[in-house]
Design a protein around this motif. Structure first.
Motif, PDB file in Angstrom:
ATOM      1  N   VAL B 102      19.543 -12.231  74.672  1.00  0.00           N
ATOM      2  CA  VAL B 102      19.377 -12.094  73.233  1.00  0.00           C
ATOM      3  C   VAL B 102      19.420 -10.607  72.884  1.00  0.00           C
ATOM      4  N   GLY B 103      19.991 -10.280  71.722  1.00  0.00           N
ATOM      5  CA  GLY B 103      20.009  -8.889  71.270  1.00  0.00           C
ATOM      6  C   GLY B 103      19.677  -8.819  69.782  1.00  0.00           C
ATOM      7  N   PHE B 104      18.781  -7.907  69.425  1.00  0.00           N
ATOM      8  CA  PHE B 104      18.405  -7.743  68.009  1.00  0.00           C
ATOM      9  C   PHE B 104      19.074  -6.493  67.452  1.00  0.00           C
ATOM     10  N   VAL B 105      19.639  -6.632  66.258  1.00  0.00           N
ATOM     11  CA  VAL B 105      20.232  -5.483  65.582  1.00  0.00           C
ATOM     12  C   VAL B 105      19.420  -5.213  64.314  1.00  0.00           C
ATOM     13  N   ILE B 106      18.705  -4.077  64.298  1.00  0.00           N
ATOM     14  CA  ILE B 106      17.956  -3.692  63.093  1.00  0.00           C
ATOM     15  C   ILE B 106      18.832  -2.698  62.338  1.00  0.00           C
ATOM     16  N   PRO B 107      19.369  -3.112  61.168  1.00  0.00           N
ATOM     17  CA  PRO B 107      20.374  -2.280  60.493  1.00  0.00           C
ATOM     18  C   PRO B 107      19.756  -1.076  59.782  1.00  0.00           C
ATOM     19  N   LYS B 108      20.599  -0.125  59.480  1.00  0.00           N
ATOM     20  CA  LYS B 108      20.175   1.042  58.714  1.00  0.00           C
ATOM     21  C   LYS B 108      19.723   0.573  57.323  1.00  0.00           C
ATOM     22  N   GLY B 109      18.633   1.184  56.828  1.00  0.00           N
ATOM     23  CA  GLY B 109      18.135   0.768  55.513  1.00  0.00           C
ATOM     24  C   GLY B 109      17.198  -0.409  55.570  1.00  0.00           C
ATOM     25  N   PHE B 110      16.853  -0.809  56.771  1.00  0.00           N
ATOM     26  CA  PHE B 110      15.980  -1.968  56.945  1.00  0.00           C
ATOM     27  C   PHE B 110      14.618  -1.727  56.274  1.00  0.00           C
TER      28      PHE B 110
END
Lengths: 242, 372
Positions: B102-110
């Protein structure tokens, strides 16, 4: 004296404290029938395996057709034929297939292999069962097939381990006639047996008991003045146990 | 035949049979070891409740809020954060290489999305190879979302943070896609070990092995002559299952078939070598079968074929990583499901080749030392 095909010098095989073959020495002349006589479990097969380079001796040495069985096994195997005790061929293959395999395994080229196969099949009589599966043959014919396999590469020295045990009298007579005829033409036979009648067809006999060679000589020599070979051997064994 | 049943005779036969069994130490050992081993594996090693799914993350926001989210992820039972990568593309590559499930992507501006009442979204990439693992990840993500919502704004209708799953490789979570690649390894292993071991034991019992030794063939040629046909049979079965997998079950090979076939040869060598090894130990065909079954069972249950190795306790994992099947399974699933290449699979590839060469060499030495 004719040249020697087999020389055994104090050949010994030990398994831990048990001595299977105890310093056996003898010689076999080229072109002779040598009978290696003794009861079951006396060390006959073990001796044959050491002479054929299948088993390393614990002590002593041997020469077969001038070669050291363990040292030059591969060369030796081109010059000797070995017929194991019991039927050691493939029951699911036909007689022809069994013989073809042996011929090719002996390194014969395809054409030579075919000719050799024909020759030994004719000689032993198994040619008529060419396409029959070996497993379906009677005991006598299985023994002939095994002999044919051992002869496939026209070896100089033949080691036959109980080649006629459990065989009907006619097959037995014919096989021994064949051995005699081939020996007459210069092949050397080393045949183990526990049968006194068979042994008497040999030019020389070695008698083994419990791994020791008790006597080695012609039938007359082993009889030692007794009426029959059996009497002679009884006397011999009794003397050795005293 | 005299009467159909004689009680004294029955007793004699039973007594004799027990003597036969008691006289064979190998059989006796297997009678005791087999159920114990199965009990240990089923009772102790296999855990169907998937937790601590190996996970990576990309934090493009690097804010206090994203750090708080990561802390929540680390605390959760569902996920095990094993590291981070620098970009979403790197994350995807890491999943292909099986560094995580599993991989989590926390985007810019979160952070500003969370505070500014806009919908804040974290993408969760899920390896869909194993449906159990994927579903555990979905459930874990949902639970986490609820927990965050309860903490931040208990009265809000919609949750302030959403973890949106995106499933890779096997998006429909089909079981055949997961099981059939593994089956290829099992089929290849079983057929080569059993056929090789039985045929050699058979020749030894019949005396034909000794007969061959009395011919100028040499032990090396005898061994190769026996192994090559069975190796070809194993390879044929590989092609057969591979073909059926595509034609019947519609499972495509995502990666390089050539690489798959090449590494399969190394795995076949392991099976052949093991079969040869069994033949030097077993004294009868029955024993050969028992020994083979005894060793095939762990590779069936502990290789990751059905149950995640990550979920097993440490001692079971040690056994898992001692099994050639475990590595070949990684290769099979890597190439077939995830489209992995040699650069992703070099560790299992090296291990598989080493197992192949090592097993075959060891078995040949043993066979040459005591051929008949």
């Amino acid at each position: 004296m004719r040249p020697l095909a087999i020389e055994s010098e104090a050949l010994t095989k030990r398994y831990g404290p048990n001595v299977a073959v105890d310093g056996i020495s003898f010689t076999v002349e080229r072109g002779s029938l040598f009978g290696f006589l003794g009861p079951n479990g006396s060390g006959k097969s073990t001796t044959v395996k050491m002479l054929c380079g299948l088993l390393a001796p614990s002590a002593g040495k041997a020469r077969v057709d001038g070669l050291d069985p363990m040292g030059s096994a591969k060369q030796l195997h081109r010059r000797i034929g070995y017929m194991a005790q019991g039927f050691a061929l493939y029951p699911d293959l036909s007689c022809a297939e069994n013989l073809e395999f042996c011929a090719r395994a002996q390194g014969l080229k395809l054409q030579d292999a075919r000719e050799s196969k024909e020759r030994v099949a004719e000689l032993t009589g198994v040619a008529r069962y060419d396409r029959i599966r070996a497993g379906r043959l009677s005991g006598g014919w299985q023994h002939r097939l095994a002999l044919a396999a051992a002869l496939i590469h026209d070896p100089e020295v033949l080691f036959l381990d109980e080649p006629t045990s459990g065989v009907d009298p006619v097959a037995r007579r014919e096989l021994w006639d064949l051995f005699a005829a081939m020996a007459h033409k210069g092949k050397t036979f080393f045949i183990t047996t526990h049968d006194l009648d068979e042994a008497q067809r040999c030019s020389r006999i070695g008698y083994v008991l419990d791994g020791s060679l008790l006597a080695c000589g012609s039938v007359d020599e082993l009889r030692g003045g007794e009426r029959t070979l059996e009497d002679g051997l009884v006397a011999l064994v009794r003397r050795s146990r005293r | 035949m005299s009467g159909a049943f004689d009680a004294g005779g029955l007793g004699a036969v039973i007594y004799k049979e027990v003597r036969h069994i008691a006289r064979e130490p190998t059989t006796l050992a297997l009678i005791i070891a087999m159920p114990l081993l199965q009990l240990l594996i089923y009772g102790y090693a296999i855990n169907l409740h998937v937790q601590h799914v190996r996970s990576l993350y990309v934090d493009e926001d690097r804010s206090r809020v994203s750090t708080a989210l990561l802390r929540a992820l680390r605390r959760s039972q569902a996920f095990d954060i094993v590291g981070s990568v620098s970009s979403p593309a790197a994350l995807q590559r890491a999943l292909v290489a099986d560094r995580a499930r599993v991989g989590f992507v926390i985007p810019k501006g979160f952070a500003s999305d969370v505070t500014g009442s806009t919908h804040a979204t974290v993408t969760m990439l899920v390896d869909g190879s194993d449906a159990n693992v994927a579903q555990a990840a979905y459930a874990g993500a949902a639970a986490l979302t609820r927990a965050i919502a309860a903490r931040l704004d208990p009265l809000s209708e919609s949750p302030p943070v959403e973890i949106r799953p995106r499933t890779l490789f096997n998006p429909s979570l089909r079981t055949p896609n997961f099981l059939i690649p593994g089956l290829i390894g099992l089929v290849m292993q079983n057929i080569t070990i059993v056929l090789t071991a039985l045929s050699i034991v058979n020749e030894r019992q019949r005396g034909t092995l000794e007969q061959m030794r009395a011919m100028p063939i040499g032990a090396g040629a005898i061994v190769l002559g026996k192994l090559i046909p069975y190796g070809l049979i194993g390879f044929f079965d590989l092609l057969l299952v591979l073909f059926a997998m595509r034609a019947v079950f519609g499972v495509p090979v995502a990666g390089s078939t050539t690489l798959l076939l090449l590494l399969s040869i190394a795995f076949l060598m392991t099976g052949l070598g093991f079969g040869l090894l069994v033949s030097t130990v077993a004294r009868s065909q029955l024993q050969a079968i028992l020994i083979t079954v005894f060793f095939l069972m762990p590779s069936f249950l502990l290789s990751g074929m059905f149950f995640e190795i990550d979920q097993m306790p440490a001692p079971a994992r040690i056994i898992s990583y001692a099994l050639p099947m475990t590595y070949f399974l990684e290769i099979l699933r890597g190439i077939i499901i995830r489209g992995a290449g040699l650069s992703d699979l070099w560790v299992p590839a090296v291990v598989t080749v080493a197992f192949g060469v090592g097993t075959l060499a060891l078995a040949s030495l043993r066979f040459a030392a005591k051929p008949t």
